[in-house]
Design a protein around this motif. Structure first.
Motif, short mmCIF file in Angstrom:
data_model
loop_
_atom_site.label_atom_id
_atom_site.label_comp_id
_atom_site.label_asym_id
_atom_site.label_seq_id
_atom_site.Cartn_x
_atom_site.Cartn_y
_atom_site.Cartn_z
N HIS A 1 0.84 -1.19 0.00
CA HIS A 1 0.00 0.00 0.00
C HIS A 1 0.88 1.24 0.00
O HIS A 1 2.04 1.21 0.40
CB HIS A 1 -0.92 0.05 1.23
N ILE A 2 0.29 2.35 -0.45
CA ILE A 2 0.97 3.64 -0.42
C ILE A 2 0.09 4.60 0.37
O ILE A 2 -1.10 4.76 0.08
CB ILE A 2 1.23 4.18 -1.84
N VAL A 3 0.68 5.25 1.39
CA VAL A 3 -0.05 6.15 2.28
C VAL A 3 0.26 7.60 1.87
O VAL A 3 1.45 7.96 1.75
CB VAL A 3 0.34 5.93 3.75
N LYS B 1 9.04 6.56 6.64
CA LYS B 1 8.95 6.42 5.18
C LYS B 1 8.35 5.09 4.78
O LYS B 1 7.98 4.91 3.61
CB LYS B 1 10.34 6.57 4.55
N ALA B 2 8.28 4.17 5.71
CA ALA B 2 7.70 2.86 5.39
C ALA B 2 7.26 2.19 6.67
O ALA B 2 7.80 2.47 7.75
CB ALA B 2 8.70 2.00 4.64
N TYR B 3 6.28 1.27 6.56
CA TYR B 3 5.82 0.47 7.68
C TYR B 3 5.98 -1.00 7.30
O TYR B 3 5.64 -1.40 6.18
CB TYR B 3 4.35 0.76 7.99
N ILE B 4 6.50 -1.78 8.24
CA ILE B 4 6.63 -3.22 8.02
C ILE B 4 5.94 -3.92 9.17
O ILE B 4 5.66 -3.32 10.22
CB ILE B 4 8.11 -3.65 7.93
N PRO B 5 5.63 -5.22 9.05
CA PRO B 5 4.98 -5.95 10.14
C PRO B 5 5.86 -5.95 11.40
O PRO B 5 7.09 -5.99 11.32
CB PRO B 5 4.82 -7.36 9.57
#
Length: 794
Positions: free
Chosen positions: A28-30, A102-106
């Motif tokens: 996804h892109i937020v 800048k990014a989200y990971i589990p």
């Protein structure tokens, strides 16, 4: 799309940051919320539309030197950072969105690649719109109390721990009592001498009482009643002087010796019970001495008392055929105690040492008393009738009195010499040959053995340190278990020795003083492979440690024995440790020294190095010890270079000899306080010498009159009295020095003590001068009595 992310691993080895990578797939892109006014260093950004949870710039924890900077180029991060790689787009993002992720990971993936022994999470999000602040506080407190062991949270009984620590490391009251034994014995001997002097002045009065019907018991009871009044007044004065002396000692520990004790809040604690006990002990002891002195008066008949003579002024006419065996017995006991002291530690060793010294001292004094009695039986035709011979013959008139006089000086001399021999000065074996030691407030992660690291840190100045060895030591804070801490240490500070430092001493000279360890590199005892060969006490897996011998004996109350196991608690978990090596009076005292791996096992929250040993250590080679080549830097230059570079980390560099001198000053300070007891004994000894000579003059007025009648002038008589005093003085000094040397030599051979010849000679000469002055004063007590009056005994 797939994204490849490069990052530094969360933990480093010797300060070397290791780069790693991971790949992720974009799902996804937020969108970002643009601010109406960008961030400034002292002003947050302003938003027309509030940012969402996904692009909140406050999600990242505050990191000083990074999040508080105006531009990315101003960062001072704790990892390698190349500002040349910063692109204009990066600066624009920083200006508008700051630390917005800048990014989200589990979460599971983040824990897998970034978790360390310090934990797996850096922050928590609490939905404040669902609970009130008070409810949140109450719930957090409840959870902390319920799960405190899981998260390392603990409620500690601070007052109980403080009271337990206040018991101290070493029971100094017993040491003072032990050292005061010689002073107490001297005081009792002086009481006996002064009391008998008073009796000699009143012999005719006592003879008159006996002639008119008083029994010996009546006379003894009268003397006891009179003495009890004087002894009571003296005991009251002694209690007052004792309180004053204790207050002066504490004042000295708070002011003159504050660097050694480091405890400025010590106060005098006096209770009525202690004052009463001291008063009664002094009174009863004095009366006991007087009672024993009066027992000899039972054998004095009335006729002898009326003539002013007591039975203790007769010269023995024959040697005692029954030789006492006590001198030999006491000497044998002393040898046994001194040998046993080598296998003891702490207070037991100190007690055996001074017990053996006391036994030797008493043995020599008993032998002296027997020698004086035997010399009194020498036929007049065999006497050497010179001045010295007459002086010794006069001393032999009363062996008991002369022995008491000698014992006063011998006890004081023994105490001063024996304690003075244990003063310690900084040596190369105490500093390990290192010139400097440094400690920092913040951990350093640099490998100073690596040339590239030195160039990165010091730049053009790095060649100056090419021949300077800098050994980093990992530190876990805890109780100071050195002699500077008056409180009982329950969790001593831990020092972690890296494998680099252990390997370093394979190729360099280890100059540390070792009381126990393995050869040729004692630091190898910290290896688990070697430690497994140590003698087992329990079937556990103990951690091998090195301890300074004094730390083990006095601070932790452990026997200084290789292989001994003990248990301590760190982070609410008990650990077993094994003594693998023993250092002797080094600057590393006050801590448990273990391998770096074991320190991380016991205290996983420690990273980097906070202690450094710095010096130019000689190298080993097949040709022997080789000095380092190259230009040597002075200690001041090294200190300036290191403190200038690591000032922000709070690095403090000190000369090792200064640090060791501060540590040794504690022991030397206590020795000074104990030697003050010897000074008081010296005062009693000089008073005793004067009192004995005055008593001799009083009891021998008839003899002095006879000598004057046959031609001895006043100067010759005074000279004879002085020679008697000087003979006893030299005998007392000699016996005290001999007894002290016999007890100190075993420790000297074991390098636990030294002989400060210069200071001891000054002390002995001072004692000799004081005794000489006392003898001169006593000789002038022989006044201008008329010959006829002296012969009559008027």
């Amino acid at each position: 799309d797939n994204i490849h992310v490069k990052f530094f691993e969360p933990e480093t080895t010797h300060g070397q940051a290791k780069e790693a990578a991971a790949s992720f797939k974009v799902s996804h892109i937020v969108p970002l919320t643009e601010p109406s006014k960008p961030f400034r260093r002292r002003r947050p950004a302003e938003f027309t539309t509030k940012p969402t949870r996904a692009n909140d710039p406050n999600l990242t924890p505050t990191v000083e030197g990074v999040t508080d900077q105006q531009a990315i180029s101003d960062w001072d991060p704790p990892f390698p950072f190349d500002s040349q790689r910063i692109q204009p787009a990066d600066d624009e993002y920083w200006e508008n969105h700051r630390t917005t992720p800048k990014a989200y990971i589990p979460l599971a993936a983040g824990k897998e690649i970034w978790a360390s022994r310090f934990g797996a999470n850096t922050s928590f999000i609490v939905p404040a719109n669902k609970v009130y602040l008070n409810d949140l506080t109450r719930e957090l407190t409840k959870r902390l109390q319920t799960n405190q062991s899981d998260i390392g949270f603990k409620f500690r009984p601070i007052r109980a721990e403080a009271l337990s620590a206040s018991k101290g490391t070493t029971p100094f009251e017993f040491l003072f009592i032990g050292f005061s034994f010689f002073l107490i014995a001297s005081a009792l001997a002086l009481i006996a001498i002064l009391f008998r002097l008073g009796l000699d002045l009143r012999l005719k009065e006592l003879g008159t009482l006996s002639a008119v019907g008083w029994t010996s018991r009546d006379i003894r009871n009268l003397s006891l009643m009179e003495t009890s009044i004087v002894a009571g007044l003296g005991s009251i004065a002694g209690v007052a002087l004792g309180v004053w002396y204790a207050s002066r000692m504490l004042h000295g520990l708070r002011t003159w010796w504050i660097d050694a004790v480091v405890t400025p809040f010590m106060r005098l604690h006096v209770t009525p019970s202690t004052l009463f006990i001291g008063l009664m002990c002094g009174l009863l002891t004095a009366l006991a001495v007087v009672w024993f002195s009066l027992r000899g008066m039972k054998k004095v008949n009335t006729t002898r008392l009326l003539t002013g003579r007591s039975s203790d002024v007769q010269i023995s006419t024959a040697a005692d055929p029954r030789k006492s065996k006590w001198p030999v017995r006491l000497a044998a006991i002393a040898v046994v105690m001194l040998v046993a002291a080598q296998f003891m530690s702490g207070e037991a060793q100190a007690g055996l040492f001074f017990g053996g010294g006391a036994a030797i001292l008493v043995s020599i004094l008993l032998w002296l008393r027997r020698s004086l009695r035997d010399s009194g039986s020498i036929a007049p035709s065999n006497l050497q009738l010179n001045d010295v011979g007459l002086a010794w013959r006069s001393a032999a008139r009363n062996p008991g009195r002369s022995t008491l006089t000698v014992s006063l000086m011998a006890s004081a001399t023994f105490l001063i010499v024996a304690i003075g021999a244990f003063r310690i000065a900084p040596t190369e074996s105490g500093t390990g040959g290192f010139e400097l030691i440094a400690e920092s407030d913040r951990a350093l992660h640099h490998d100073f053995f690596d040339e590239a690291t030195r160039i990165e840190i010091f730049g053009d100045q790095s060649p100056l340190l090419d021949d300077v060895d800098i050994l980093g030591i990992r530190v876990h804070g805890g109780d100071d278990a050195s002699c500077r801490n008056l409180y009982q240490a329950t969790q001593p500070r831990l020092l972690g020795i890296s494998r680099q430092m252990i390997d370093f001493f394979d190729d360099h000279v280890d100059k540390f003083a070792w009381s126990g360890g393995v050869d040729p590199n004692p630091w190898r005892c910290l290896d688990s492979s070697w430690a497994s060969e140590l003698p087992k006490v329990v079937n556990a897996d103990p951690i091998p440690v090195i301890i300074d011998k004094n730390t083990a004996m006095y601070a932790l109350h452990l026997p200084p024995k290789i292989g001994y196991e003990f248990e301590l608690t760190y982070n609410d978990r008990p650990y077993r440790f094994k003594i693998a090596g023993l250092l002797g009076n080094t600057l590393l005292q006050g801590a448990l020294i273990m391998s770096e791996e074991n320190l991380v096992r016991v205290a996983p929250g420690n990273a980097g190095y906070r202690m450094f040993l710095i010096g130019q250590i000689q190298e080993k080679s097949d040709q022997g010890v080789q000095p380092n080549a190259g230009q040597e830097m002075s200690g001041a230059e090294i200190t300036s270079l290191l403190e200038q570079r690591f000032g922000d980390e709070g690095l403090d560099v000190k000369p090792t000899d200064v640090v060791l001198k501060d540590l040794l000053a504690v022991q030397n300070t206590y020795l000074s306080t104990f030697q003050s007891l010897g000074a008081l004994g010296l005062l009693l000894g000089t008073l005793g010498l004067a009192a004995v000579q005055i008593r001799n003059v009083v009891s021998r007025r008839g003899e002095m009159g006879l000598l004057a009648a046959i031609g001895f002038n006043s100067f010759r008589l005074k000279k004879q009295i002085f020679l008697e005093n000087f003979t006893l003085l030299l005998t007392g000094l000699g016996i005290g020095v001999l007894a002290a040397l016999v007890t100190v030599v075993p420790h000297w051979l074991a390098r636990s003590a030294s002989l400060p010849v210069g200071s001891l000679l000054v002390t002995l000469l001072s004692i000799l001068a004081a005794g000489t002055v006392a003898g001169i004063a006593a000789s002038f007590f022989h006044g201008s009595d008329s010959i006829i009056g002296a012969l009559r005994g008027d």
